[in-house]
Design an enzyme around this catalytic site. Structure first.
Site, PDB file in Angstrom:
ATOM      1  N   PHE A 116       6.855   2.915   8.729  1.00  8.52           N
ATOM      2  CA  PHE A 116       6.115   2.265   7.649  1.00  8.52           C
ATOM      3  C   PHE A 116       5.536   0.964   8.198  1.00  8.52           C
ATOM      4  O   PHE A 116       6.071   0.404   9.155  1.00  8.52           O
ATOM      5  CB  PHE A 116       7.026   1.984   6.445  1.00  8.52           C
ATOM      6  N   GLN A 236      -0.090  -8.003  -4.159  1.00  3.98           N
ATOM      7  CA  GLN A 236      -0.374  -7.118  -3.031  1.00  3.98           C
ATOM      8  C   GLN A 236      -1.418  -6.061  -3.381  1.00  3.98           C
ATOM      9  O   GLN A 236      -1.301  -5.408  -4.417  1.00  3.98           O
ATOM     10  CB  GLN A 236       0.904  -6.402  -2.599  1.00  3.98           C
ATOM     11  N   HIS A 238      -2.664  -2.619  -2.066  1.00  6.45           N
ATOM     12  CA  HIS A 238      -2.243  -1.549  -1.158  1.00  6.45           C
ATOM     13  C   HIS A 238      -3.488  -0.916  -0.573  1.00  6.45           C
ATOM     14  O   HIS A 238      -4.429  -0.597  -1.308  1.00  6.45           O
ATOM     15  CB  HIS A 238      -1.430  -0.521  -1.949  1.00  6.45           C
ATOM     16  N   LEU A 248      -2.367   5.872  -6.113  1.00  5.07           N
ATOM     17  CA  LEU A 248      -1.835   5.551  -4.795  1.00  5.07           C
ATOM     18  C   LEU A 248      -1.636   6.776  -3.907  1.00  5.07           C
ATOM     19  O   LEU A 248      -1.119   7.799  -4.344  1.00  5.07           O
ATOM     20  CB  LEU A 248      -0.479   4.852  -4.947  1.00  5.07           C
ATOM     21  N   GLU A 251       1.753   4.822   1.890  1.00  2.00           N
ATOM     22  CA  GLU A 251       1.639   4.449   3.299  1.00  2.00           C
ATOM     23  C   GLU A 251       2.344   5.468   4.198  1.00  2.00           C
ATOM     24  O   GLU A 251       2.100   5.523   5.405  1.00  2.00           O
ATOM     25  CB  GLU A 251       2.294   3.079   3.446  1.00  2.00           C
ATOM     26  N   ARG A 282       0.393  -4.509   4.913  1.00  3.83           N
ATOM     27  CA  ARG A 282      -0.647  -4.108   3.953  1.00  3.83           C
ATOM     28  C   ARG A 282      -1.751  -5.129   3.771  1.00  3.83           C
ATOM     29  O   ARG A 282      -2.912  -4.772   3.600  1.00  3.83           O
ATOM     30  CB  ARG A 282       0.008  -3.833   2.604  1.00  3.83           C
ATOM     31  N   HIS A 349      -1.266  -3.453  -6.368  1.00  2.01           N
ATOM     32  CA  HIS A 349      -0.063  -2.652  -6.243  1.00  2.01           C
ATOM     33  C   HIS A 349       1.220  -3.368  -6.641  1.00  2.01           C
ATOM     34  O   HIS A 349       2.058  -2.805  -7.345  1.00  2.01           O
ATOM     35  CB  HIS A 349       0.029  -2.175  -4.796  1.00  2.01           C
ATOM     36  N   ARG A 390       4.676  -8.158   0.658  1.00  5.30           N
ATOM     37  CA  ARG A 390       5.851  -7.299   0.793  1.00  5.30           C
ATOM     38  C   ARG A 390       5.598  -6.192   1.812  1.00  5.30           C
ATOM     39  O   ARG A 390       4.519  -5.602   1.825  1.00  5.30           O
ATOM     40  CB  ARG A 390       6.181  -6.673  -0.562  1.00  5.30           C
ATOM     41  N   SER A 395      10.606  -2.659  -1.537  1.00  2.00           N
ATOM     42  CA  SER A 395      10.835  -2.879  -2.970  1.00  2.00           C
ATOM     43  C   SER A 395      11.931  -1.960  -3.512  1.00  2.00           C
ATOM     44  O   SER A 395      12.807  -2.411  -4.256  1.00  2.00           O
ATOM     45  CB  SER A 395       9.556  -2.677  -3.780  1.00  2.00           C
TER      46      SER A 395
END
Ligand SMILES: Cc1cc2nc3c(=O)[nH]c(=O)nc-3n(C[C@H](O)[C@H](O)[C@H](O)COP(=O)(O)OP(=O)(O)OC[C@H]3O[C@@H](n4cnc5c(N)ncnc54)[C@H](O)[C@@H]3O)c2cc1C
Length: 580
Positions: A116, A236, A238, A248, A251, A282, A349, A390, A395
């Site tokens: 990630f 954020q 994304h 979405l 990722e 991101r 996001h 983040r 999260s």
């Protein structure tokens, strides 16, 4: 009006709320109030994974994870909190495994892990496989698993109860007032401890990955009580929302080998982040994409997006690891990911900011004064483990680690505290709010105001910001707040009056958008998710500090937003240039 009494009341039944409930209900009488049926909470939409340095597939350790979290957050992270989160991550994943969560497995039967963005080995040498996952339905599995455990433990749920006010006496939290959707009745809950776990507020933007219900109610309620909000300018974006829609695509698509391309079919991330490329954090990827579009290398008839390319991956691999999101591409855009590239563009996001807390989950009234009896965890809270940006899969980790901590702290406090008196006429504020809206004859429409709010936020407070754009957003929000005073609710009834509740939620969105923009105007630097074209560099001398926003009333009763600041907790990492 019904009255209830519980030692601990938890507001929200997403991952954070249910993880807190599992701890609290073991120790003391606990109720969970949730506006949604628990398994409809947004945690269930989470796709890609939950990270922990298990080192199941390659060398890894929690210290590297902490470093990545701090660097990914552009050094606005409170490092003591990040250490707690990354150290407790391993147990957080193993706890879920023991509860029965069906993680993907390696050939030897260990929990599998994948790449990630921003997660690296040995302080940035190369990307590392750190995210644990259940295909691209990790959040769904977490939510179902936690809910089953709550049922097993007889946690008391009040489903479709909208909390609309927090009761406080002499600086202590003493209860909440909730509106029951089915009947329109008000309920007063008195409690020794209250945990807000009510999620984010992505609906201030039009293009967003967030569900319709993410309207920041918890932050809006505490804000109206004069409690601070921290780092609200950091939102954020994304990178990979479906173009034009914002839905979405995790990722994980890039974690599994997906590549971003511009109209020349160039893998442009090689220019922006030579080491980790498409797996940069991101904020960097989102800016790179927006920049490609601005400089004329975007795709499509208007050059308004870039492409996510999965066509070099085996269809069997796609089906095993990314079944849901590839289905989204087919359903919403009519694109076949086996053979066609998918149009993508950044989507709002995640709220890095929120109700300030310490590492126990205790809510703060100022830089470090705890509010007795009040706790917050999950996206509604700002611990701050995510700083200015983040990292992906941090999260789902945060909600488990700090949900657990807040649940324990709330129950332990309740064991020593007494029930406090409630204020006189505790329901009055909510009665005025709800009846004011229900009986209003104003001709302004909720949907129109919300659409205008989202339009100005998308245009003026998104990936790129300037003083001019933010001032425009603020002017627009002021005008919308004025229109909101004349909003009319069409449904005048009591039962299932979602029209009325959407009006209440819109009120929260307007307040939070204003705090976001005011905080962003004052931060004259670029850091993480907050990028100011007029101050394009990070400025550690003046701005390596958290923003603390307070709602104050002047002599005429007008609302003023006062900004103050709080130092960042640094333990072992000094700020450095953020290269990837
Ligand atoms: C599409 C998508 C994919 C994501 N993928 C990932 C991922 O792969 N990995 C990762 O780490 N993160 C991911 N995230 C982020 C992560 O899922 C969320 O930040 C996290 O799940 C938030 O959990 P929460 O418990 O704080 O809030 P939520 O799950 O949003 O729950 C909020 C709860 O509060 C309740 N509530 C709200 N207002 C009220 C009110 N007024 N009264 C009563 N109840 C109320 C709701 O009913 C709900 O139960 C993703 C987010 C999205 C949107």
């Amino acid at each position: 009006m019904q009255r209830h009494q519980y030692d601990v009341v938890i507001v929200g039944a997403g991952g954070a709320g249910m993880r807190a409930a599992l701890e609290s209900s073991k120790r003391t009488r606990t109720a969970v109030l949730t506006k949604l049926y628990p398994t409809r909470s947004h945690t269930g939409a989470a796709q890609g994974g939950m990270c922990a340095a298990l080192a199941n597939v390659e060398e890894d350790n929690w210290e590297w994870h902490t470093f990545d979290t701090v660097k990914g957050g552009d050094f606005l992270v409170d490092q003591d909190a990040a250490e707690v989160m990354c150290r407790e991550a391993v147990d957080a994943v193993l706890d879920l495994e023991k509860m029965g969560l069906p993680f993907n497995r390696t050939a030897e039967g260990k929990i599998d892990q994948r790449f990630f963005g921003g997660h690296t080995r040995n302080h940035g040498e190369a990307v590392v496989r750190r995210s644990c996952f259940a295909a691209d339905r990790t959040g769904h599995m977490i939510l179902q698993t936690l809910y089953q455990q709550c049922i097993k433990q007889n946690v008391e749920f009040f489903n479709e109860y909208y909390v609309l006010d927090l009761l406080m006496v002499a600086g202590k939290a003493t209860g909440v007032v909730a509106y029951e959707l089915a009947t329109g009745e008000l309920h007063i809950f008195s409690a020794k401890s209250i945990v807000f776990a009510s999620g984010g507020f992505g609906k201030v933007f039009r293009t967003t990955s967030n569900a319709h219900t993410l309207t920041g109610d918890g932050m809006g309620i505490t804000w109206r009580k004069g409690l601070p909000l921290e780092d609200m300018e950091f939102f954020q974006f994304h990178p990979t929302g479906l173009a034009g829609l914002g839905v979405l695509l995790s990722e994980a698509a890039r974690g599994e080998g997906g590549i971003l391309r511009n109209k020349d079919n160039e893998r442009f991330m090689e220019r922006y982040a030579p080491t980790v490329k498409d797996l940069a954090p991101r904020d960097m990827v989102a800016r790179a994409m927006a920049n490609e579009v601005r400089e004329g290398r975007g795709c499509g008839p208007d050059g308004a997006y870039v492409m996510l390319d999965l066509t070099h991956l085996e269809p069997a691999h796609i089906d095993a690891k990314l079944p849901d999101i590839t289905e989204f591409a087919r359903t919403y855009l009519g694109v076949e990911p086996y053979t066609e590239q998918i149009p993508v563009f950044p989507t709002a996001h995640y709220a890095m900011g929120g109700i300030p807390t310490n590492i126990k989950g205790e809510a703060l009234a100022s830089n470090d004064d705890v509010i007795p009896g009040l706790y917050a965890a999950g996206e509604v809270a700002c611990v701050s483990v995510h700083g200015a940006n983040r990292l992906g899969t941090n999260s789902l980790l945060d909600i488990n680690v700090f949900g657990r901590r807040a649940g324990i702290a709330a129950a332990e406090y309740a064991a020593t505290a007494e029930f406090e008196e409630l204020p006189d006429a505790p329901e009055q504020f909510v009665v005025d709010l709800v009846e004011g809206l229900r009986t209003s004859t104003g001709d302004e429409r909720i949907a129109a105001i919300r659409a205008d709010l989202q339009a100005t936020m998308d245009l003026n407070a998104q990936v790129y910001r300037t003083e001019g754009s933010l001032k425009q957003a603020l002017t627009d929000i002021e005008a919308l707040k004025e229109r909101f005073t004349r909003v009319g609710v069409q449904d005048k009834g009591k039962r299932f009056n979602t029209d009325l509740l959407e009006a209440v939620e819109l009120g929260f969105l307007l307040d939070l958008a204003e705090v976001l923009v005011v905080s962003a105007l004052a931060r004259k630097e670029s850091r993480g998710g907050h990028f100011r074209e007029d101050y394009a560099k990070r400025d550690d001398v003046n701005f390596m500090r958290h923003t603390m926003a307070y709602r104050e009333l002047d002599a005429e009763g007008n609302v003023n937003i006062r900004l103050d600041y709080k130092p960042v907790v640094q333990t072992r990492y000094k700020p450095m240039e953020r290269k990837y």
